[in-house]
Design a protein around this motif. Structure first.
Motif, PDB file in Angstrom:
ATOM      1  N   GLY A   1     -35.213   4.278  -9.164  1.00  0.00           N
ATOM      2  CA  GLY A   1     -34.167   4.937  -8.866  1.00  0.00           C
ATOM      3  C   GLY A   1     -33.159   5.211 -10.165  1.00  0.00           C
ATOM      4  O   GLY A   1     -32.000   5.978 -10.021  1.00  0.00           O
TER       5      GLY A   1
ATOM      6  N   LYS B   1     -31.795   8.720 -10.333  1.00  0.00           N
ATOM      7  CA  LYS B   1     -31.083   9.361  -9.333  1.00  0.00           C
ATOM      8  C   LYS B   1     -29.715   9.285  -9.719  1.00  0.00           C
ATOM      9  O   LYS B   1     -29.226   8.247 -10.117  1.00  0.00           O
TER      10      LYS B   1
ATOM     11  N   THR C   1     -27.750  14.656  -8.628  1.00  0.00           N
ATOM     12  CA  THR C   1     -29.231  15.057  -8.111  1.00  0.00           C
ATOM     13  C   THR C   1     -29.167  14.816  -6.528  1.00  0.00           C
ATOM     14  O   THR C   1     -29.995  15.557  -5.800  1.00  0.00           O
ATOM     15  N   GLU C   2     -28.799  13.679  -6.055  1.00  0.00           N
ATOM     16  CA  GLU C   2     -28.938  13.326  -4.580  1.00  0.00           C
ATOM     17  C   GLU C   2     -28.033  14.264  -3.747  1.00  0.00           C
ATOM     18  O   GLU C   2     -28.324  14.539  -2.682  1.00  0.00           O
TER      19      GLU C   2
END
Length: 269
Positions: A209, A212, A216-217
């Protein structure tokens, strides 16, 4: 009133010890809250003594009639009637009485200094007096091999009048409302990664992760949820919560938050 009469001043403000036989309540209140000192010759070890004189201008002079001094400050009536009150082993007479209003003093049963405001300098003093903040103290920190935390807490704990009232009324000591969610944005693969100095960079890059981010999420959440596309990046925290552990956005069930995007200079590439 710029030039009040002595009768007008005496009607509102007193600087004398009440007669215990005529006004026992006033006498008790003055004795408890409105006597300054002992100071001066009665207490030469007072912290306010400077070069053999008391810096707070006590004791005052006896005065049979209330007047206005040359500096525009009132000189209250302090008659020499021979009445006094014992405090800390010293006899204090009317020269040590702080000006007060009898009804306010008896009703609230606490220290209430009442002054005649008849000049610009008096108004300035009032605002300075109520905004001077809590009492301050000089503290010395020493180290020891065996530190008694309980004793250190009891020795150093100090609650001023302002803090005490704040707690009595049960006001919040600290809070943040609404919550603020800082929203980073970046180009692909150029987000900020924080790690310890002794960590191997290759191991850091292999952390699950690590790629992330909130940005981006947010894009991935927009792909999966059609209703999320109706919100801008800044508006997103109103309806969605960032789970920093799982690194995903989840729907908000209660509360609200304000989104703020990190500042980016126009010259940034």
């Amino acid at each position: 009133m710029k030039n009040p009469s002595p009768e007008y001043i005496d009607k509102i403000i007193s600087a004398e010890i009440s007669n215990i036989n005529i006004d026992p309540d006033g006498y008790a209140a003055v004795k408890k809250s409105m006597l300054h000192g002992p100071c001066g010759q009665a207490n030469t070890s007072s912290p306010y003594m400077q070069q053999g004189k008391y810096s707070k201008f006590f004791p005052k002079q006896f005065n049979d009639t209330a007047t206005i001094g040359e500096d525009a400050y009132p000189i209250y009536r302090r008659r020499d009637r021979g009445n006094s009150v014992e405090k800390k082993g010293a006899l204090l007479d009317n020269r040590y009485v702080i000006p007060y209003n009898r009804n306010l003093l008896v009703n609230f049963d606490t220290h209430i200094n009442v002054e005649l405001c008849n000049w610009a300098r008096s108004i300035k003093y009032i605002f300075k007096y109520i905004n001077k903040g809590p009492d301050r103290a000089t503290a010395v920190i020493e180290t020891a091999e065996e530190r008694d935390e309980i004793r250190a807490y009891l020795d150093c704990r100090y609650i001023s009048v302002c803090m005490a009232c704040w707690r009595i009324f049960q006001f919040s000591i600290n809070y943040r409302y609404p919550s603020v969610e800082r929203l980073p944005f970046h180009l692909p693969g150029e987000h900020t990664v924080i790690f310890e100095e002794n960590r191997c960079i290759e191991n850091v890059l292999n952390i699950p992760g690590i790629k992330k981010t909130k940005f981006t999420e947010w894009l991935e959440t927009n792909k999966r949820n059609e209703d999320a596309r109706n919100l801008t990046y800044v508006e997103f925290p109103k309806n969605w919560i960032w789970n920093s552990k799982e690194k995903i956005w989840t729907r908000r069930k209660k509360g609200k938050a304000v989104g703020i995007i990190y500042f980016a200079h126009p010259a940034s590439e």
